[in-house]
Design a protein around this motif. Structure first.
Motif, PDB file in Angstrom:
ATOM      1  N   MET A 245       0.834  -1.194   0.000  1.00 20.02           N
ATOM      2  CA  MET A 245       0.000   0.000   0.000  1.00 20.02           C
ATOM      3  C   MET A 245       0.873   1.251   0.000  1.00 20.02           C
ATOM      4  SD  MET A 245      -2.863  -1.409  -0.287  1.00 20.02           S
ATOM      5  CE  MET A 245      -3.908   0.053  -0.242  1.00 20.02           C
ATOM      6  N   GLU A 246       0.424   2.267  -0.716  1.00 24.28           N
ATOM      7  CA  GLU A 246       1.249   3.437  -0.962  1.00 24.28           C
ATOM      8  C   GLU A 246       1.174   4.467   0.168  1.00 24.28           C
ATOM      9  OE1 GLU A 246      -0.778   2.064  -3.187  1.00 24.28           O
ATOM     10  OE2 GLU A 246       0.743   1.213  -4.525  1.00 24.28           O
ATOM     11  N   TRP A 272      -0.125   7.454   6.627  1.00 21.18           N
ATOM     12  CA  TRP A 272       0.360   6.084   6.718  1.00 21.18           C
ATOM     13  C   TRP A 272       1.061   5.687   5.420  1.00 21.18           C
ATOM     14  CZ3 TRP A 272      -4.556   7.743   6.058  1.00 21.18           C
ATOM     15  CH2 TRP A 272      -5.284   7.258   4.965  1.00 21.18           C
ATOM     16  N   SER A 273       1.917   4.671   5.514  1.00 19.55           N
ATOM     17  CA  SER A 273       2.625   4.181   4.335  1.00 19.55           C
ATOM     18  C   SER A 273       2.967   2.710   4.522  1.00 19.55           C
ATOM     19  CB  SER A 273       3.912   4.979   4.104  1.00 19.55           C
ATOM     20  OG  SER A 273       4.688   4.382   3.065  1.00 19.55           O
ATOM     21  N   GLY A 274       2.762   1.923   3.470  1.00 26.33           N
ATOM     22  CA  GLY A 274       3.143   0.524   3.487  1.00 26.33           C
ATOM     23  C   GLY A 274       4.632   0.318   3.352  1.00 26.33           C
ATOM     24  N   HIS A 275       5.369   1.401   3.099  1.00 19.90           N
ATOM     25  CA  HIS A 275       6.816   1.305   2.895  1.00 19.90           C
ATOM     26  C   HIS A 275       7.611   1.535   4.179  1.00 19.90           C
ATOM     27  CE1 HIS A 275       6.356   1.145  -1.489  1.00 19.90           C
ATOM     28  NE2 HIS A 275       5.421   2.064  -1.341  1.00 19.90           N
ATOM     29  N   GLY A 276       6.976   2.024   5.224  1.00 22.76           N
ATOM     30  CA  GLY A 276       7.706   2.270   6.464  1.00 22.76           C
ATOM     31  C   GLY A 276       7.089   3.395   7.274  1.00 22.76           C
ATOM     32  N   LYS A 277       7.938   4.160   7.981  1.00 18.70           N
ATOM     33  CA  LYS A 277       7.465   5.260   8.809  1.00 18.70           C
ATOM     34  C   LYS A 277       7.129   6.488   7.967  1.00 18.70           C
ATOM     35  CE  LYS A 277      10.251   4.181  12.928  1.00 18.70           C
ATOM     36  NZ  LYS A 277      11.281   4.723  13.852  1.00 18.70           N
ATOM     37  N   ASP A 327       7.162   9.426   3.222  1.00 24.19           N
ATOM     38  CA  ASP A 327       7.639   8.391   4.140  1.00 24.19           C
ATOM     39  C   ASP A 327       9.159   8.371   4.193  1.00 24.19           C
ATOM     40  OD1 ASP A 327       8.659   6.782   2.022  1.00 24.19           O
ATOM     41  OD2 ASP A 327       6.797   5.666   1.840  1.00 24.19           O
ATOM     42  N   GLU A 328       9.696   7.495   5.041  1.00 23.06           N
ATOM     43  CA  GLU A 328      11.137   7.467   5.294  1.00 23.06           C
ATOM     44  C   GLU A 328      11.955   7.028   4.084  1.00 23.06           C
ATOM     45  OE1 GLU A 328      12.066   4.666   8.355  1.00 23.06           O
ATOM     46  OE2 GLU A 328      10.704   3.143   7.579  1.00 23.06           O
ATOM     47  N   LYS A 329      11.303   6.440   3.075  1.00 25.06           N
ATOM     48  CA  LYS A 329      12.010   6.038   1.867  1.00 25.06           C
ATOM     49  C   LYS A 329      11.892   7.075   0.754  1.00 25.06           C
ATOM     50  CE  LYS A 329      11.889   1.101   2.858  1.00 25.06           C
ATOM     51  NZ  LYS A 329      11.521  -0.258   2.387  1.00 25.06           N
ATOM     52  N   GLY A 330      11.315   8.223   1.088  1.00 27.26           N
ATOM     53  CA  GLY A 330      11.221   9.311   0.117  1.00 27.26           C
ATOM     54  C   GLY A 330      10.005   9.279  -0.775  1.00 27.26           C
TER      55      GLY A 330
END
Length: 370
Positions: A245-246, A272-277, A327-330
């Protein structure tokens, strides 16, 4: 009064709304098997268990935990049949994570009904604390073949929902078989007695009423991943296995169908993000012309909803308010124009465009596309 339970105050009016599917509203509650979380009525980040959204394909089965079993088989050295009490006796973890239906946001794919609340537009996402057994522990227990690269999870409902997932190190480290929800056994609508929890992945991959895990070297191509949960793109091709989820956010107050007054208002919402914080949330109160940073109100956890807020003094003039998260991955939540340019309007799932709310001169808040 029901002894043993602690009901809400009679002055608190909070409930889910019935939900039938894309664009279908005004459902008779007695006929609905799905419901949306009232995000506009909640505070903090945790969703109460009885207000967690519900989404199923054949209603909720009534499963006796003493008779329910989990089969683990396929490319394994030692096939296992586990009882619920077996799982409860194993080492456990607890994690706060969101679960989101892939159809969350589908109300705004092609047009914006001005009479929608945030519960209508974004009510298919909720965050709970889940407790259960790490998938990695179960994999080691049955000795999964090192050549196994996929796992099939199957539910015990009448629809027999079954989904294939790649068996990556990330999934093996994060997924778990849950039997607890917010400190108590799972609610029936959320998978009792056991379910799979895959943090950050499509809601339908978090198989409820889990009865089988089969390991293999390729996806099973069930009807749920060939017909149901595929993404029709602008060029007519269909994307499969869009699993994570994005990055997303939405302002929950003020939001659709609310009324505000000139002067001080506190803007609040969830990201919210499925990739992390979530690393940053920005808010615009002038229709995305300028942006200000929002503040987080509590813990920022990976793959969990994060509450944000910002002070705003409204001058009483018509305007539009919108949030965007990073999110933390940009990964940055896209504006609607960019999102539609990439995805088109044929799709149905994974809508994460920025949500805009319009405020008119009377302070009435309504849903708009941009």
């Amino acid at each position: 009064m029901i002894w043993g339970l602690s009901p809400r105050s009679k002055y608190v009016k909070i409930a889910r709304i019935p939900e039938a599917g894309p664009g279908v509203r005004n459902v008779d509650p007695s006929d609905a098997i799905n419901a949306k979380t009232p995000l506009d009525k909640l505070v903090g980040s945790i969703t109460p268990s009885d207000l967690h959204y519900e989404r199923s394909h054949a209603g909720n089965p009534d499963l006796d935990p003493t008779k329910h079993r989990l089969l683990m088989h396929g490319m394994v050295k030692k096939p296992l049949v586990l009882r619920v009490e077996d799982l409860q006796a194993m080492p456990s973890i607890s994690r706060v994570v969101f679960i989101e239906c892939t159809g969350n946001g589908w109300e705004n794919w092609k047009k914006a009904d001005p009479n929608l609340t945030v519960q209508n537009t974004h009510g298919l996402v909720s965050t709970n604390e889940w407790t259960g057994v790490p998938l990695r522990f179960l994999i080691d227990l049955c000795g999964v073949d090192r050549n196994s690269t996929w796992v099939l999870a199957e539910g015990g409902d009448a629809a027999g929902v079954a989904r294939s997932s790649p068996l990556t190190d990330e999934i093996m480290d994060e997924a778990f078989v849950a039997y607890g929800q917010n400190g108590e056994p799972l609610r029936p609508a959320h998978g009792y007695p056991i379910r799979l929890v895959m943090p950050g992945f499509e809601g339908n991959l978090n198989i409820k009423w889990l009865r089988r895990l089969k390991f293999g070297d390729q996806p099973w191509m069930t009807r749920w991943e060939t017909d149901r949960y595929t993404q029709l793109l602008a060029d007519g091709k269909a994307r499969q296995f869009q699993l994570r989820m994005e990055t997303n956010s939405v302002i929950t107050s003020p939001s659709g169908m609310m009324q505000i007054k000139p002067g001080y208002n506190r803007v609040s919402g969830l990201a919210w993000s499925g990739h992390g914080k979530i690393s940053r949330v920005e808010i615009s109160t002038d229709g995305a012309q300028t942006w200000r940073p929002a503040q987080f109100t509590g813990l920022v956890l990976p793959r969990a909803q994060t509450r944000f807020q910002m002070d705003w003094v409204w001058d009483g003039k018509p305007t539009k308010i919108v949030s965007r998260s990073t999110d933390e991955k940009g990964n940055v939540q896209p504006d609607r124009k960019s999102f539609i340019a990439q995805m088109g309007t044929n799709a149905l799932f994974h809508y994460n465009a920025q949500q805009t709310w319009s405020v008119d001169a009377n302070g009435r808040v309504s849903n708009v596309l941009a």
